[in-house]
Enzyme design. Structure first.
Site, PDB file in Angstrom:
ATOM      1  N   CYS A 113     -32.988   8.363   9.977  1.00 33.40           N
ATOM      2  CA  CYS A 113     -34.165   8.570   9.128  1.00 33.40           C
ATOM      3  C   CYS A 113     -35.351   8.902  10.020  1.00 33.40           C
ATOM      4  O   CYS A 113     -35.514   8.318  11.086  1.00 33.40           O
ATOM      5  CB  CYS A 113     -34.458   7.315   8.318  1.00 33.40           C
ATOM      6  N   CYS A 117     -39.889   3.398  10.074  1.00 38.46           N
ATOM      7  CA  CYS A 117     -40.484   2.110   9.684  1.00 38.46           C
ATOM      8  C   CYS A 117     -40.054   1.075  10.715  1.00 38.46           C
ATOM      9  O   CYS A 117     -38.883   1.026  11.116  1.00 38.46           O
ATOM     10  CB  CYS A 117     -40.024   1.702   8.287  1.00 38.46           C
ATOM     11  N   CYS A 120     -36.940  -1.463  10.214  1.00 37.69           N
ATOM     12  CA  CYS A 120     -35.691  -0.927   9.680  1.00 37.69           C
ATOM     13  C   CYS A 120     -34.807  -0.358  10.790  1.00 37.69           C
ATOM     14  O   CYS A 120     -35.258   0.475  11.583  1.00 37.69           O
ATOM     15  CB  CYS A 120     -36.015   0.166   8.657  1.00 37.69           C
TER      16      CYS A 120
HETATM   17  N1  SAH Z   1     -35.716   5.125   2.752  1.00 37.59           N
HETATM   18  C1  SAH Z   1     -35.735   4.461   1.506  1.00 37.59           C
HETATM   19  C2  SAH Z   1     -34.403   3.867   1.125  1.00 37.59           C
HETATM   20  C3  SAH Z   1     -33.614   3.176   2.198  1.00 37.59           C
HETATM   21  S1  SAH Z   1     -34.306   1.666   2.806  1.00 37.59           S
HETATM   22  C4  SAH Z   1     -36.833   3.431   1.462  1.00 37.59           C
HETATM   23  O1  SAH Z   1     -37.414   3.132   2.510  1.00 37.59           O
HETATM   24  O2  SAH Z   1     -37.133   2.938   0.378  1.00 37.59           O
HETATM   25  C5  SAH Z   1     -33.941   0.564   1.461  1.00 37.59           C
HETATM   26  C6  SAH Z   1     -34.813  -0.683   1.398  1.00 37.59           C
HETATM   27  O3  SAH Z   1     -34.545  -1.522   2.513  1.00 37.59           O
HETATM   28  C7  SAH Z   1     -36.299  -0.403   1.422  1.00 37.59           C
HETATM   29  O4  SAH Z   1     -36.950  -1.082   0.367  1.00 37.59           O
HETATM   30  C8  SAH Z   1     -36.734  -0.969   2.762  1.00 37.59           C
HETATM   31  O5  SAH Z   1     -38.075  -1.395   2.724  1.00 37.59           O
HETATM   32  C9  SAH Z   1     -35.761  -2.109   2.938  1.00 37.59           C
HETATM   33  N2  SAH Z   1     -35.596  -2.555   4.319  1.00 37.59           N
HETATM   34  C10 SAH Z   1     -35.603  -1.799   5.428  1.00 37.59           C
HETATM   35  N3  SAH Z   1     -35.402  -2.568   6.522  1.00 37.59           N
HETATM   36  C11 SAH Z   1     -35.275  -3.844   6.100  1.00 37.59           C
HETATM   37  C12 SAH Z   1     -35.011  -5.088   6.747  1.00 37.59           C
HETATM   38  N4  SAH Z   1     -34.831  -5.166   8.054  1.00 37.59           N
HETATM   39  N5  SAH Z   1     -34.920  -6.214   5.990  1.00 37.59           N
HETATM   40  C13 SAH Z   1     -35.056  -6.136   4.656  1.00 37.59           C
HETATM   41  N6  SAH Z   1     -35.264  -4.980   3.987  1.00 37.59           N
HETATM   42  C14 SAH Z   1     -35.373  -3.847   4.697  1.00 37.59           C
HETATM   43 FE1  SF4 Z   2     -36.265   5.293   6.615  1.00 41.43          FE
HETATM   44 FE2  SF4 Z   2     -35.696   2.722   6.892  1.00 41.43          FE
HETATM   45 FE3  SF4 Z   2     -38.199   3.486   6.433  1.00 41.43          FE
HETATM   46 FE4  SF4 Z   2     -36.356   3.681   4.461  1.00 41.43          FE
HETATM   47  S1  SF4 Z   2     -37.119   1.792   5.420  1.00 41.43           S
HETATM   48  S2  SF4 Z   2     -37.895   5.225   5.095  1.00 41.43           S
HETATM   49  S3  SF4 Z   2     -34.539   4.208   5.700  1.00 41.43           S
HETATM   50  S4  SF4 Z   2     -37.003   3.988   8.266  1.00 41.43           S
END
Ligand code: SAH
Ligand code: SF4
Length: 355
Positions: A113, A117, A120
């Protein structure tokens, strides 16, 4: 003509293509039924098409599966994680989450991705490439063929940002919802986004599914820090666009809020969320951060999570704590990275126009 992967085509696009081949439109509907309802693995099985029609279709389309299963893991809580290899050796993951009345499939839309973030694991990989429609729908087809019961819900919450691959995600949703293809209700499909406002607006013009916004911070300063996309699309702009999105009947907008210890989980933060969401018909899922190496945050204590929830509930905001599923197999939200090395060489990565 270069051979095309047949499941890259939405039912509408397949129809136009088959008409261009000199066939009647209903032939496309027959093909869709074979592909998605009768699980055909070869064109020769499509016996209600003449040999000549099959021949034409075979000369332009390939029906082969796009995914090879590498590993299947089962969590102690019943969550299943599937690791797939694509034809170019890239890898993706999909997760099945069984609940009392639901069997939810969490699918990937990209390899890695671009949004980076900070909490993530997929974000630490960077974006390697978009998935093709066939690679997204094949996650569903492969996994549903292995399960005893039907998949009831689909969430685009696996690897990748679905709105950064919007055309293929829309084509996939059309295959999922078309009566002649998979025929699932759009109310059972959720697109989760980190907040690509241009994508939310575009999706709203094209398709109605459930929308989930990954808010994850209560003010722009914190959100800029944990979600760099916020610098382009700040919170107000994001919420204004999300509330205009045309949801399927009687559905409400969802927000996701990953609670990061000492970063966005204070009483003050909860009150700020109340200010942001008051008056909006919505619900919010609170997700205690799922830890995974090398992410730099910690999971808050549960009493802090309950306190956060209470403040929202007292302000009449529907706030649920999302039980983390599949943590032990790194199958929970934000833990999907298909064993990629983190911070991979960026020269190999695809750029995203909007980010
Ligand atoms: N890119 C999209 C969908 C994939 S991530 C998005 O960001 O919405 C799916 C969900 O996982 C999102 O709500 C994100 O905030 C959450 N997420 C990402 N990393 C996480 C983590 N380490 N612990 C809990 N939730 C997480
Ligand atoms: Fe990408 Fe992870 Fe952010 Fe979703 S939460 S937009 S998968 S980096």
């Amino acid at each position: 003509m270069q051979v095309k992967k047949i499941r890259d085509f939405s039912p509408k696009k397949l129809e136009s293509f088959i008409v261009e081949l000199g066939e009647k439109p209903f032939r496309a509907r027959q093909v869709c039924k074979w592909l998605y309802q009768k699980d055909a693995v070869s064109f020769d099985e499509m016996t209600d098409l003449s040999i000549e029609t099959r021949g034409k279709i075979k000369s332009v389309f390939d029906i082969e599966p796009t995914l090879k299963i590498i590993e299947e893991q089962k969590s102690t809580d019943g969550t299943l994680k599937y690791l797939f290899e694509l034809s170019d050796s890239n890898r993706i993951e999909s997760v099945i989450i069984p609940e009392k009345k639901r069997l939810t499939l969490c699918i990937s839309s990209q390899v890695g991705c671009a949004l980076g973030c900070k909490f993530c694991l997929t974000g630490t990989v960077g974006k390697i490439r978009n998935l093709d429609t066939s690679e997204i729908i094949d996650q569903y087809l492969f996994i549903s063929s292995k399960l005893p019961g039907p998949i009831t819900n689909i969430v685009f919450m696996g690897m990748g940002e679905p709105l950064d691959n919007i055309e293929r995600v829309i084509d996939t949703i059309e295959i999922l919802t078309d009566k002649n293809a998979i025929g699932m209700s759009s109310k059972r499909i959720t697109v989760s986004t980190s907040g690509l406002v241009s994508g939310i607006n575009e999706l709203g013009k094209r398709i109605s599914v459930n929308l989930s916004i990954s808010l994850n911070a209560s003010n722009d300063n914190t959100r800029n820090e944990v979600m760099p996309i916020n610098k382009k699309y700040p919170i107000r702009k994001l919420i204004n666009s999300a509330v205009k999105y045309p949801l399927p009947g009687r559905k409400t907008l969802t927000f996701e809020y990953v609670l990061l210890k000492g970063v966005n989980d204070s009483v003050k933060n909860a009150h700020e969320v109340v200010e942001l969401l008051k008056g909006i018909n919505c619900k919010i899922n609170l997700i205690p951060f799922n830890e995974a190496y090398p992410l730099p945050y910690n999971t808050p204590e549960m009493n802090r999570v309950y306190e956060f929830q209470k403040i929202l509930e007292n302000a009449k905001i529907n706030a649920k704590i999302r039980k983390s599923r599949g943590r032990d197999i790194l199958g929970a939200c934000g833990q999907l990275a298909a064993k990629y090395p983190h911070k991979i060489n960026s020269r190999n990565k695809e750029q995203s126009a909007d980010i």
